[in-house]
Scaffold this active site. Structure first.
Site, PDB file in Angstrom:
ATOM      1  N   SER A 292       0.717  -1.060  -0.120  1.00 17.94           N
ATOM      2  CA  SER A 292      -0.141   0.037   0.032  1.00 17.94           C
ATOM      3  C   SER A 292       0.870   1.393  -0.023  1.00 17.94           C
ATOM      4  O   SER A 292       0.385   2.351  -0.264  1.00 17.94           O
ATOM      5  CB  SER A 292      -0.911  -0.075   1.025  1.00 17.94           C
TER       6      SER A 292
ATOM      7  N   HIS B 196       9.947  -1.257   1.675  1.00 20.26           N
ATOM      8  CA  HIS B 196      10.050  -1.457   3.130  1.00 20.26           C
ATOM      9  C   HIS B 196      10.007  -2.808   3.276  1.00 20.26           C
ATOM     10  O   HIS B 196       9.164  -3.555   2.911  1.00 20.26           O
ATOM     11  CB  HIS B 196       8.908  -0.742   3.774  1.00 20.26           C
TER      12      HIS B 196
HETATM   13  P1  5GP Z   1       2.499  -2.420   2.789  1.00 23.96           P
HETATM   14  O1  5GP Z   1       0.989  -2.767   2.819  1.00 23.96           O
HETATM   15  O2  5GP Z   1       2.882  -1.276   1.912  1.00 23.96           O
HETATM   16  O3  5GP Z   1       3.177  -3.520   2.815  1.00 23.96           O
HETATM   17  O4  5GP Z   1       2.991  -1.687   4.141  1.00 23.96           O
HETATM   18  C1  5GP Z   1       2.867  -0.275   4.488  1.00 23.96           C
HETATM   19  C2  5GP Z   1       2.880  -0.164   6.080  1.00 23.96           C
HETATM   20  O5  5GP Z   1       3.049   1.228   6.304  1.00 23.96           O
HETATM   21  C3  5GP Z   1       1.401  -0.620   6.703  1.00 23.96           C
HETATM   22  O6  5GP Z   1       1.649  -1.849   7.532  1.00 23.96           O
HETATM   23  C4  5GP Z   1       0.888   0.692   7.452  1.00 23.96           C
HETATM   24  O7  5GP Z   1       0.257   0.235   8.650  1.00 23.96           O
HETATM   25  C5  5GP Z   1       2.145   1.388   7.562  1.00 23.96           C
HETATM   26  N1  5GP Z   1       2.198   2.838   7.640  1.00 23.96           N
HETATM   27  C6  5GP Z   1       1.331   3.585   6.640  1.00 23.96           C
HETATM   28  N2  5GP Z   1       1.548   4.929   6.970  1.00 23.96           N
HETATM   29  C7  5GP Z   1       2.496   5.147   8.228  1.00 23.96           C
HETATM   30  C8  5GP Z   1       2.558   6.017   8.772  1.00 23.96           C
HETATM   31  O8  5GP Z   1       2.507   7.397   8.586  1.00 23.96           O
HETATM   32  N3  5GP Z   1       3.619   5.810  10.064  1.00 23.96           N
HETATM   33  C9  5GP Z   1       3.812   4.464  10.211  1.00 23.96           C
HETATM   34  N4  5GP Z   1       4.797   4.298  11.248  1.00 23.96           N
HETATM   35  N5  5GP Z   1       3.544   3.409   9.441  1.00 23.96           N
HETATM   36  C10 5GP Z   1       2.672   3.573   8.355  1.00 23.96           C
END
Ligand code: 5GP
Ligand code: ZN
Length: 116
Positions: free
Chosen positions: A97, A102
């Site tokens: 997302s 990361h």
């Molecule tokens: P993805 O879904 O891209 O693998 O993971 C994105 C992660 O970033 C999600 O687990 C979400 O909770 C985290 N996340 C999104 N926005 C923020 C933010 O502003 N601060 C922090 N610490 N985590 C975030």
């Protein structure tokens, strides 16, 4: 999906524009707590460089991957973790997302396999 670095929430965290405590850091990466944890321990390790996903990062700055894993080593050592999961979600269908590479470090409860 791509996000420009100027619009990227993780670039803003890396630059300090959006405050987030650094749990560990080195020259090429930082570790923060996930804002919406899915387990008692849920850390994110972010490269300082903006790339959309892990393989794009590997191609453009392979040493950043070493920096990311160095922070995993620091975090698991600090937290005494021996059982954990490391995940690079890549692409919307795989659950990505935020389109700044990361690594998720997740631990603290039994983790099912295969994942949903
Ligand atoms: P993805 O879904 O891209 O693998 O993971 C994105 C992660 O970033 C999600 O687990 C979400 O909770 C985290 N996340 C999104 N926005 C923020 C933010 O502003 N601060 C922090 N610490 N985590 C975030
Ligand atoms: Zn970014």
């Amino acid at each position: 999906m791509s996000t420009s670095a100027t619009e990227c929430i993780f670039c803003k965290i890396v630059s300090g524009e959006i405050p987030a405590p650094h749990l560990a850091s080195n020259a090429d990466a930082i570790a923060i707590a996930d804002i919406s944890p899915v387990a008692p321990t849920h850390y994110l390790i972010l490269p300082r460089r903006h790339e959309a996903n892990a393989i794009a990062l590997h191609r453009s700055e392979p040493e950043a991957m070493t920096a990311i894993f160095a922070l995993v080593d620091t975090l698991i050592t600090q937290s005494g973790l021996s059982d954990y999961r490391l995940i690079f979600n890549t692409g919307e269908e795989a659950g990505q997302s935020v389109f700044h590479a990361h690594l998720h470090l997740i631990a603290g409860r039994p983790l099912s396999w295969p994942p949903g």
